[in-house]
Design a protein around this motif. Structure first.
Motif, PDB file in Angstrom:
ATOM      1  N   HIS A  41     -16.410  14.417  -0.372  1.00  0.00           N
ATOM      2  CA  HIS A  41     -15.775  15.222   0.772  1.00  0.00           C
ATOM      3  C   HIS A  41     -16.423  16.517   0.881  1.00  0.00           C
ATOM      4  O   HIS A  41     -16.883  16.886   2.101  1.00  0.00           O
ATOM      5  CB  HIS A  41     -14.431  15.706   0.339  1.00  0.00           C
ATOM      6  N   ASN A  57     -11.133  14.335   9.965  1.00  0.00           N
ATOM      7  CA  ASN A  57      -9.740  13.933   9.713  1.00  0.00           C
ATOM      8  C   ASN A  57      -9.610  12.687   9.098  1.00  0.00           C
ATOM      9  O   ASN A  57      -9.025  12.562   8.032  1.00  0.00           O
ATOM     10  CB  ASN A  57      -8.493  14.288  10.728  1.00  0.00           C
ATOM     11  N   THR A 100     -11.070  13.162   5.549  1.00  0.00           N
ATOM     12  CA  THR A 100     -10.074  13.794   4.756  1.00  0.00           C
ATOM     13  C   THR A 100      -9.003  12.868   4.344  1.00  0.00           C
ATOM     14  O   THR A 100      -8.399  12.802   3.105  1.00  0.00           O
ATOM     15  CB  THR A 100      -9.452  14.982   5.646  1.00  0.00           C
ATOM     16  N   GLY A 131      -8.433  12.039   0.757  1.00  0.00           N
ATOM     17  CA  GLY A 131      -7.180  12.579   0.279  1.00  0.00           C
ATOM     18  C   GLY A 131      -6.196  11.547  -0.484  1.00  0.00           C
ATOM     19  O   GLY A 131      -5.249  12.133  -1.176  1.00  0.00           O
ATOM     20  N   LEU A 150      -6.968  17.794  -0.662  1.00  0.00           N
ATOM     21  CA  LEU A 150      -7.884  18.025   0.293  1.00  0.00           C
ATOM     22  C   LEU A 150      -7.153  17.727   1.844  1.00  0.00           C
ATOM     23  O   LEU A 150      -7.651  18.394   3.022  1.00  0.00           O
ATOM     24  CB  LEU A 150      -8.862  16.802   0.456  1.00  0.00           C
ATOM     25  N   ARG A 185      -4.132  12.010  10.497  1.00  0.00           N
ATOM     26  CA  ARG A 185      -4.493  11.520   8.969  1.00  0.00           C
ATOM     27  C   ARG A 185      -3.708  10.433   8.538  1.00  0.00           C
ATOM     28  O   ARG A 185      -4.248   9.464   7.885  1.00  0.00           O
ATOM     29  CB  ARG A 185      -4.227  12.800   8.238  1.00  0.00           C
TER      30      ARG A 185
END
Length: 284
Positions: free
Chosen positions: A149, A207, A210, A214, A220, A268
């Protein structure tokens, strides 16, 4: 394997020595593993797109400069010549972006030339020398996810400092090489200063990354790197090595903070759903 005519032309002209095998095929291009000058590389053969496909590209092409006034008028009128110009500009956008980003230190494949509609470039491989997997195809530890990331956010920053936004960044156009992630597929690259949807596309790119990473490092999902870097970019304060915190303070007097958070979280979650759907299709 049927070798495309454009690759046969490159063999005849000595640009490549042979076509080894197909690597992948998508709606816009097919990629082949080739040998060139004693090295294994890849060749991206762009497909001719139907007129309907251009309608989806309008939002990406806003802010791009045509080669000349005649070309601009032809594109605006939608003539056959104009559509050919749009097609050429769509291909050239990726080639130009690769050279520019590579020179700026962004982690992208090294380009080796554009010949007869074919982009010859570095073949990104894994540690064993095989074609590198996509980010959406690998399992990561929480530590690896955090490291990836950080690397990817830095690449987005460097792109933005070049005035460019990927526009379609996700786990499926990031390859995982032995030294970490590498960004690919840039025909839809967006002008950060010339496109009215630039901010939206930047936030969507960040996004998407992430949401993917994530899954392994949930903390994150509480970061706001996209908003932070865009604010710095607008203020003229973003540099390739600017240290980001992932924190961002929204102006609650001028913006619906809950609405912003809901919209971003929805994006997301949608990215996760799309990724899970692709994984299910791959399993089938």
């Amino acid at each position: 394997m049927k070798t495309p005519a454009s690759l046969l032309t490159l063999i005849e002209e000595g640009v490549i020595d042979e076509v080894v095998r197909p690597l992948k095929s998508g709606k816009e291009a097919a990629v082949y593993v080739v040998r060139s000058g004693g090295e294994v590389r890849c060749a991206k053969v762009y497909k001719d797109m139907a007129h309907r496909s251009f309608q989806k590209r309008v939002q990406y092409q806003e802010g791009r400069k045509s080669r000349g006034s005649r070309e601009s008028r032809a594109v605006a009128t939608g003539s056959r010549y104009g559509r050919r110009q749009q097609e050429a500009e769509w291909k050239n956008a990726e080639v130009d972006a690769l050279y520019q980003l590579r020179a700026a230190g962004v982690r992208v494949p090294e380009p080796h030339g554009f010949f007869h509609g074919v982009l010859v470039m570095e073949l990104v491989t894994d540690a064993a020398g095989f074609s590198a997997p996509r980010l959406g195809e690998v399992e990561l530890t929480a530590e690896q996810a955090r490291e990836f990331h950080a690397v990817l956010v830095r690449q987005v920053v460097r792109m933005l400092c070049c005035g460019l936004i990927h526009g379609d960044l996700s786990a499926y156009n990031v390859l995982v090489g032995p030294d970490g992630p590498v960004l690919i597929d840039f025909p839809q690259v967006v002008s950060a200063a010339g496109n009215n949807a630039a901010r939206t596309m930047l936030l969507r790119d960040v996004n998407n990354l992430t949401a993917t990473l994530g899954r392994w490092a949930p903390e994150l999902l509480d970061t706001w790197y996209g908003e932070e870097m865009w604010a710095l970019f607008e203020a003229g304060a973003l540099q390739p090595d600017t240290v980001l915190t992932g924190e961002f303070t929204f102006d609650e007097d001028t913006i619906d903070l809950d609405g912003v958070r809901d919209a971003i979280n929805d994006a997301r979650e949608l990215a996760l759903i799309r990724q899970q759907g692709r994984e299910a299709q791959d399993e089938d």
